[in-house]
Design a protein around this motif. Structure first.
Motif, mmCIF file in Angstrom:
data_model
loop_
_atom_site.group_PDB
_atom_site.id
_atom_site.type_symbol
_atom_site.label_atom_id
_atom_site.label_comp_id
_atom_site.label_asym_id
_atom_site.label_seq_id
_atom_site.Cartn_x
_atom_site.Cartn_y
_atom_site.Cartn_z
ATOM 1 N N SER A 62 -60.815 43.409 -49.886
ATOM 2 C CA SER A 62 -60.706 44.714 -49.233
ATOM 3 C C SER A 62 -61.920 45.572 -49.550
ATOM 4 O O SER A 62 -62.776 45.197 -50.366
ATOM 5 C CB SER A 62 -59.421 45.425 -49.695
ATOM 6 O OG SER A 62 -59.426 45.612 -51.102
ATOM 7 N N TYR A 83 -49.753 39.038 -43.084
ATOM 8 C CA TYR A 83 -50.751 38.141 -43.663
ATOM 9 C C TYR A 83 -50.084 36.801 -43.946
ATOM 10 O O TYR A 83 -49.537 36.555 -45.013
ATOM 11 C CB TYR A 83 -51.354 38.778 -44.914
ATOM 12 C CG TYR A 83 -52.058 40.073 -44.597
ATOM 13 C CD1 TYR A 83 -53.264 40.080 -43.891
ATOM 14 C CD2 TYR A 83 -51.491 41.296 -44.938
ATOM 15 C CE1 TYR A 83 -53.892 41.266 -43.552
ATOM 16 C CE2 TYR A 83 -52.121 42.489 -44.599
ATOM 17 C CZ TYR A 83 -53.321 42.466 -43.914
ATOM 18 O OH TYR A 83 -53.940 43.630 -43.569
ATOM 19 N N ARG A 132 -56.331 37.671 -41.210
ATOM 20 C CA ARG A 132 -57.121 38.904 -41.151
ATOM 21 C C ARG A 132 -56.316 40.119 -40.713
ATOM 22 O O ARG A 132 -56.774 41.241 -40.856
ATOM 23 C CB ARG A 132 -58.323 38.713 -40.228
ATOM 24 C CG ARG A 132 -59.363 37.737 -40.769
ATOM 25 C CD ARG A 132 -60.545 37.581 -39.846
ATOM 26 N NE ARG A 132 -61.613 36.808 -40.457
ATOM 27 C CZ ARG A 132 -61.651 35.488 -40.489
ATOM 28 N NH1 ARG A 132 -60.665 34.793 -39.927
ATOM 29 N NH2 ARG A 132 -62.655 34.863 -41.072
ATOM 30 N N THR A 133 -55.146 39.895 -40.135
ATOM 31 C CA THR A 133 -54.314 41.005 -39.673
ATOM 32 C C THR A 133 -52.881 40.796 -40.158
ATOM 33 O O THR A 133 -52.443 39.656 -40.346
ATOM 34 C CB THR A 133 -54.317 41.097 -38.136
ATOM 35 O OG1 THR A 133 -53.864 39.849 -37.576
ATOM 36 C CG2 THR A 133 -55.709 41.406 -37.610
ATOM 37 N N ARG A 183 -59.818 40.456 -45.390
ATOM 38 C CA ARG A 183 -59.120 39.211 -45.072
ATOM 39 C C ARG A 183 -58.326 38.752 -46.283
ATOM 40 O O ARG A 183 -58.571 39.199 -47.411
ATOM 41 C CB ARG A 183 -60.083 38.119 -44.618
ATOM 42 C CG ARG A 183 -60.995 37.557 -45.708
ATOM 43 C CD ARG A 183 -61.841 36.456 -45.110
ATOM 44 N NE ARG A 183 -62.617 35.737 -46.116
ATOM 45 C CZ ARG A 183 -63.418 34.718 -45.840
ATOM 46 N NH1 ARG A 183 -63.525 34.279 -44.596
ATOM 47 N NH2 ARG A 183 -64.091 34.112 -46.794
#
Length: 215
Positions: free
Chosen positions: A95, A74, A70-71, A56
């Motif tokens: 990460s 960003y 989170r995807t 995230r």
């Protein structure tokens, strides 16, 4: 012989350690806001990163958590309000199962007394069917994914200009173009007498807007 082997082993371990550290360092770059940019009202906070297996991305404004993405992309929306002060915006990229963290920071510029800022208020016409009066806090308006502040909700409006865009290429044969024009005519009947209605026709060229007479 054993000493040389030990030294060689130590050097190899050191090289592997340095390689692991280099591999774990990822870049984080702000897309918005940029360093030195002035911020006011709703804006997007967005970064790009070379990190992989991202868990995230956390965004902080002046040390307080503003949101999490989170995807990709960003990005989150943040309202800086009406304060003319500068802000510190930080992004932390977690990460590899939250074992690695990389960050970036920008400092926005303050708005001084000698500068002016223009804020455009946009009217958004809409039609609502409801059994009761609708309040402004019950609606959501967003632009480019950023939620906007609704200053006022009125049941009336001034005269407006409506432009209909119609394809006039060969694909609109077999009565399709005529049906589109009839649809424009029917929708025009729902508008007020002081509204302007225009049509723009296009194929490989785009024509200039042409006024449409009622009926």
């Amino acid at each position: 012989m054993q000493l040389r082997s030990s030294v060689r082993q130590t050097i190899v371990m050191l090289v592997l350690l340095l390689a692991a550290i280099a591999a774990g360092a990822a870049s984080v770059t702000f897309v918005s806001p940029l360093d030195g940019m002035q911020t006011l009202g709703p804006m997007a906070l967005e970064v790009t990163t070379t990190a992989t297996k991202i868990d995230r991305v956390e965004f902080f404004v002046d040390g307080a958590l503003a949101g999490v993405a989170r995807t990709p992309p960003y990005r989150i929306a943040h309202d800086f309000g009406t304060s003319p002060m500068s802000h510190e915006v930080t992004a932390k990229v977690w990460s590899n199962g939250f074992r690695n963290v990389d960050s970036a920071r920008v400092l926005t510029a303050a708005i001084t007394a000698g500068e002016t800022t223009n804020i455009d208020f946009v009217e958004v016409p809409l039609r609502i069917r409801a059994p009761r009066t609708v309040r402004a806090n019950e609606l959501r308006v967003s632009e480019n994914g950023i939620e906007q502040t609704i200053r006022e909700l009125r049941a009336d409006r001034g005269a407006a200009r409506f432009v209909f865009i119609i394809d006039r290429s060969l694909s609109m044969g077999d009565g399709k173009l005529a049906a589109a024009l009839r649809a424009v005519d029917e929708e025009s009947k729902l508008l007020r007498a002081d509204d302007r209605v225009e049509v723009v026709l296009f194929n490989h060229n785009v024509a200039k807007p042409r006024a449409v007479a009622r009926g």
